[in-house]
Design a protein around this motif. Structure first.
Motif, short mmCIF file in Angstrom:
data_model
loop_
_atom_site.label_atom_id
_atom_site.label_comp_id
_atom_site.label_asym_id
_atom_site.label_seq_id
_atom_site.Cartn_x
_atom_site.Cartn_y
_atom_site.Cartn_z
N PRO A 155 0.81 -1.22 0.00
CA PRO A 155 0.00 0.00 0.00
C PRO A 155 0.85 1.27 0.00
O PRO A 155 1.99 1.26 0.46
CB PRO A 155 -0.79 -0.11 1.31
CG PRO A 155 0.00 -1.02 2.16
CD PRO A 155 0.71 -1.97 1.26
N VAL A 156 0.25 2.34 -0.50
CA VAL A 156 0.94 3.63 -0.46
C VAL A 156 0.96 4.13 0.98
O VAL A 156 -0.08 4.13 1.67
CB VAL A 156 0.23 4.65 -1.38
CG1 VAL A 156 0.85 6.04 -1.22
CG2 VAL A 156 0.30 4.19 -2.84
N CYS A 157 2.14 4.51 1.43
CA CYS A 157 2.31 5.08 2.78
C CYS A 157 2.82 6.51 2.62
O CYS A 157 3.35 6.87 1.57
CB CYS A 157 3.34 4.25 3.56
SG CYS A 157 2.86 2.52 3.78
N ARG A 158 2.65 7.28 3.68
CA ARG A 158 3.01 8.70 3.62
C ARG A 158 4.16 8.97 4.59
O ARG A 158 4.09 8.60 5.76
CB ARG A 158 1.81 9.57 3.99
CG ARG A 158 0.62 9.36 3.07
CD ARG A 158 -0.62 10.08 3.59
NE ARG A 158 -0.47 11.52 3.52
CZ ARG A 158 -0.72 12.25 2.42
NH1 ARG A 158 -1.15 11.68 1.32
NH2 ARG A 158 -0.55 13.56 2.42
N ILE A 159 5.18 9.61 4.08
CA ILE A 159 6.31 10.02 4.92
C ILE A 159 6.22 11.53 5.07
O ILE A 159 6.46 12.28 4.13
CB ILE A 159 7.65 9.61 4.29
CG1 ILE A 159 7.72 8.09 4.12
CG2 ILE A 159 8.81 10.11 5.14
CD1 ILE A 159 8.98 7.61 3.42
N GLU A 160 5.84 11.98 6.28
CA GLU A 160 5.68 13.41 6.54
C GLU A 160 6.99 13.95 7.12
O GLU A 160 7.44 13.49 8.17
CB GLU A 160 4.56 13.65 7.54
CG GLU A 160 3.20 13.12 7.07
CD GLU A 160 2.14 13.14 8.17
OE1 GLU A 160 0.98 12.85 7.85
OE2 GLU A 160 2.49 13.41 9.35
N VAL A 161 7.58 14.88 6.41
CA VAL A 161 8.84 15.47 6.88
C VAL A 161 8.52 16.77 7.62
O VAL A 161 7.79 17.63 7.11
CB VAL A 161 9.80 15.72 5.69
CG1 VAL A 161 11.06 16.43 6.15
CG2 VAL A 161 10.15 14.38 5.02
N PHE A 162 9.07 16.88 8.83
CA PHE A 162 8.79 18.05 9.67
C PHE A 162 9.68 19.23 9.27
O PHE A 162 10.78 19.04 8.75
CB PHE A 162 9.10 17.76 11.14
CG PHE A 162 8.29 16.64 11.76
CD1 PHE A 162 7.00 16.36 11.34
CD2 PHE A 162 8.85 15.87 12.78
CE1 PHE A 162 6.26 15.35 11.93
CE2 PHE A 162 8.12 14.85 13.38
CZ PHE A 162 6.83 14.58 12.96
N GLU A 163 9.19 20.42 9.61
CA GLU A 163 10.07 21.60 9.55
C GLU A 163 11.08 21.50 10.69
O GLU A 163 10.76 20.90 11.72
CB GLU A 163 9.25 22.89 9.66
CG GLU A 163 8.39 23.15 8.42
CD GLU A 163 9.22 23.32 7.14
OE1 GLU A 163 10.45 23.50 7.24
OE2 GLU A 163 8.63 23.26 6.07
N PRO A 164 12.31 21.97 10.51
CA PRO A 164 12.78 22.78 9.39
C PRO A 164 13.41 21.95 8.28
O PRO A 164 14.23 22.49 7.52
CB PRO A 164 13.85 23.66 10.06
CG PRO A 164 14.48 22.73 11.06
CD PRO A 164 13.38 21.84 11.56
N TRP A 165 13.03 20.67 8.16
CA TRP A 165 13.78 19.78 7.26
C TRP A 165 13.16 19.65 5.88
O TRP A 165 13.76 19.03 4.99
CB TRP A 165 13.91 18.38 7.90
CG TRP A 165 14.35 18.43 9.31
CD1 TRP A 165 13.62 18.15 10.42
CD2 TRP A 165 15.63 18.85 9.79
NE1 TRP A 165 14.35 18.37 11.56
CE2 TRP A 165 15.59 18.80 11.19
CE3 TRP A 165 16.79 19.28 9.17
CZ2 TRP A 165 16.68 19.15 11.98
CZ3 TRP A 165 17.88 19.62 9.96
CH2 TRP A 165 17.80 19.56 11.34
#
Ligand code: SAM
Length: 163
Positions: free
Chosen positions: A49-59
């Motif tokens: 399945p498609v998964c989501r990688i959420e990148v936080f600020e400040p990155w």
């Protein structure tokens, strides 16, 4: 066999030394369909399945250029793992193997890695297939597939000699 946090027959746990802080920073969070280890795949599949990688600020700015690659190596922190079992019984049948001969999530530093297919980018979120971690797993790092990189210089005499 997927483990919750039990010790199985024949397994050996140790008392880990006091942690030395490596200064890790979680740079994001991984969203997956799995909320229970029993339902989580043991290894990711590129047709998963498609998964989501959420990148936080400040990155988030560090994602610039990632869309050039089909695959991305994802490093994550298996935050619900025990860290103390030296000899493990993956099949829970009394036979044991050392942690460093296994890809078990139970390890002194529970780092997971997967080579995932990059299927989309929505702002600071990567859409990927090929993960095997629980929803909410902390993200440690992202790297483009190493196969996309060639050595800068041809092999030199002595490169592979060992001292
Ligand atoms: N692909 C990675 C690797 O080879 O380094 C991880 C493999 S590990 C066998 C995957 C298993 O870790 C999953 O099936 C699940 O049981 C467990 N797991 C996934 N997310 C976890 C988390 N956040 N904390 C603890 N265990 C987790």
């Amino acid at each position: 066999m997927v483990r919750r946090n039990e010790i199985r027959p024949g397994e050996v746990a140790v008392t880990p030394p006091t942690a030395t802080d490596a200064g890790l920073v979680f740079i994001g969070r991984i969203r997956t369909p799995w909320t229970d280890r029993m339902a989580c795949p043991r290894q990711g599949r590129l047709d998963g399945p498609v998964c989501r990688i959420e990148v936080f600020e400040p990155w988030a700015g560090g994602l610039d250029g990632i869309g050039l690659y089909d695959k991305v190596e994802v490093l994550y922190w298996l935050d619900q793992s025990r860290r103390d079992i030296l000899l493990q019984s993956p099949r829970s049948d009394g036979t044991v193997r050392g942690v460093f001969s296994l890809r078990s999530p139970v390890r002194p530093n529970p780092i997971g890695t997967s080579l995932a297919a990059l299927v989309g980018i929505e702002g600071a979120t990567l859409l990927v297939r090929g993960l095997d971690c629980l929803d909410g797993t902390p993200l440690i790092d992202l790297k483009p597939d190493r196969c996309a990189f060639t050595p800068l210089a041809p092999p030199q005499p002595g490169d592979h000699e060992t001292g």
